[in-house]
Design a protein around this motif. Structure first.
Motif, PDB file in Angstrom:
ATOM      1  N   VAL A  34      10.631  -4.422  -6.394  1.00  0.00           N
ATOM      2  CA  VAL A  34      11.348  -4.852  -5.199  1.00  0.00           C
ATOM      3  C   VAL A  34      12.836  -5.008  -5.501  1.00  0.00           C
ATOM      4  N   ILE A  35      13.159  -5.654  -6.597  1.00  0.00           N
ATOM      5  CA  ILE A  35      14.560  -5.885  -6.943  1.00  0.00           C
ATOM      6  C   ILE A  35      15.262  -4.565  -7.246  1.00  0.00           C
ATOM      7  N   ALA A  36      14.602  -3.685  -7.969  1.00  0.00           N
ATOM      8  CA  ALA A  36      15.195  -2.372  -8.245  1.00  0.00           C
ATOM      9  C   ALA A  36      15.433  -1.618  -6.939  1.00  0.00           C
ATOM     10  N   GLY A  37      14.484  -1.671  -6.020  1.00  0.00           N
ATOM     11  CA  GLY A  37      14.647  -1.007  -4.724  1.00  0.00           C
ATOM     12  C   GLY A  37      15.763  -1.618  -3.897  1.00  0.00           C
ATOM     13  N   HIS A  54      18.408  -6.893   2.186  1.00  0.00           N
ATOM     14  CA  HIS A  54      17.999  -5.849   1.237  1.00  0.00           C
ATOM     15  C   HIS A  54      16.670  -6.236   0.596  1.00  0.00           C
ATOM     16  N   LEU A  55      16.560  -7.501   0.182  1.00  0.00           N
ATOM     17  CA  LEU A  55      15.328  -7.955  -0.461  1.00  0.00           C
ATOM     18  C   LEU A  55      14.146  -7.876   0.499  1.00  0.00           C
ATOM     19  N   LEU A  56      14.338  -8.305   1.741  1.00  0.00           N
ATOM     20  CA  LEU A  56      13.259  -8.249   2.731  1.00  0.00           C
ATOM     21  C   LEU A  56      12.793  -6.813   2.940  1.00  0.00           C
ATOM     22  N   HIS A  57      13.735  -5.894   3.100  1.00  0.00           N
ATOM     23  CA  HIS A  57      13.389  -4.486   3.315  1.00  0.00           C
ATOM     24  C   HIS A  57      12.576  -3.955   2.133  1.00  0.00           C
ATOM     25  N   SER A  58      13.047  -4.247   0.931  1.00  0.00           N
ATOM     26  CA  SER A  58      12.367  -3.768  -0.265  1.00  0.00           C
ATOM     27  C   SER A  58      10.996  -4.438  -0.437  1.00  0.00           C
ATOM     28  N   LEU A  59      10.891  -5.710  -0.086  1.00  0.00           N
ATOM     29  CA  LEU A  59       9.589  -6.389  -0.145  1.00  0.00           C
ATOM     30  C   LEU A  59       8.569  -5.691   0.745  1.00  0.00           C
ATOM     31  N   ALA A 153      18.365 -11.985   6.288  1.00  0.00           N
ATOM     32  CA  ALA A 153      16.965 -11.615   6.511  1.00  0.00           C
ATOM     33  C   ALA A 153      16.386 -12.385   7.692  1.00  0.00           C
ATOM     34  N   VAL A 154      16.732 -13.648   7.822  1.00  0.00           N
ATOM     35  CA  VAL A 154      16.240 -14.462   8.940  1.00  0.00           C
ATOM     36  C   VAL A 154      16.807 -13.929  10.254  1.00  0.00           C
ATOM     37  N   GLU A 155      18.074 -13.528  10.250  1.00  0.00           N
ATOM     38  CA  GLU A 155      18.664 -12.947  11.460  1.00  0.00           C
ATOM     39  C   GLU A 155      17.924 -11.679  11.866  1.00  0.00           C
TER      40      GLU A 155
END
Length: 185
Positions: A34-37, A54-59, A153-155
């Motif tokens: 996830v972090i690499a993505g 970015h983190l949410l999308h990758s998760l 991410a919340v937005e």
């Protein structure tokens, strides 16, 4: 003819900080992916830091347990649509700015993360430790990301019609189920 996608340097392709080995031991395999993505996505988007969106999308792309938290329905497609649109207009207002709500202390060295994303990573590690796990998992990071109402991410979640508080409650309600699913792998 020039390529449409800029070439990444060897350092960007590796997507790891020089001191990442110590943190890698605290991440599940899924969360490391996830972090690499997220790092690749931030570079591709021209952002200076990895933020919570970015983190949410990758998760959602890399961790099936996180995807399961959202369940089935049109809200997931809407969420993914907003995340994809971020580079073609929706997220342009974020470029060149630092994701920081001011609600939590800023870390002096986020190591490539926005202040909120860095704090979310630390919260994910603490959440894993509270349950007795040495490795943070994707669901831990998702729970941490939705803690700050000012997070990007919340937005994005709210624009997609997903209330962060309800998502947090769902994560907590099914905590054992998500953890059991991870340890069975």
């Amino acid at each position: 003819m020039q390529p449409r996608i800029p070439r990444q340097s060897a350092q960007e392709q590796d997507c790891r900080r020089p001191d990442a080995a110590a943190d890698d031991a605290r991440l599940s395999d899924e969360l490391a992916s996830v972090i690499a993505g997220a790092r690749r996505r931030a570079i591709r988007d021209g952002d200076r830091q990895i933020d919570t969106a970015h983190l949410l999308h990758s998760l959602l792309e890399h961790d099936p347990d996180v995807y399961a938290v959202f369940g089935d329905g049109p809200h997931v497609a809407r969420l993914l649509g907003y995340l994809v649109q971020r580079t073609i207009g929706y997220g342009l207002r974020w470029q060149g700015t630092v994701e920081d709500s001011g609600a939590v202390p800023v870390l002096s060295d986020g190591e490539g993360f926005s202040p909120l994303a860095a704090i979310s990573m630390e919260h994910a590690h603490r959440r894993a430790a509270r349950r007795g796990d040495v490795r943070a998992r994707g669901v831990d990071l998702l729970a941490a990301i939705v803690e700050d109402p000012e997070a990007r991410a919340v937005e994005v979640l709210e624009r997609a019609g997903i209330e962060a508080g309800a998502l947090r409650a769902r994560i907590d309600e099914h905590r054992d189920e998500y953890v059991a699913g991870d340890t069975a792998r």
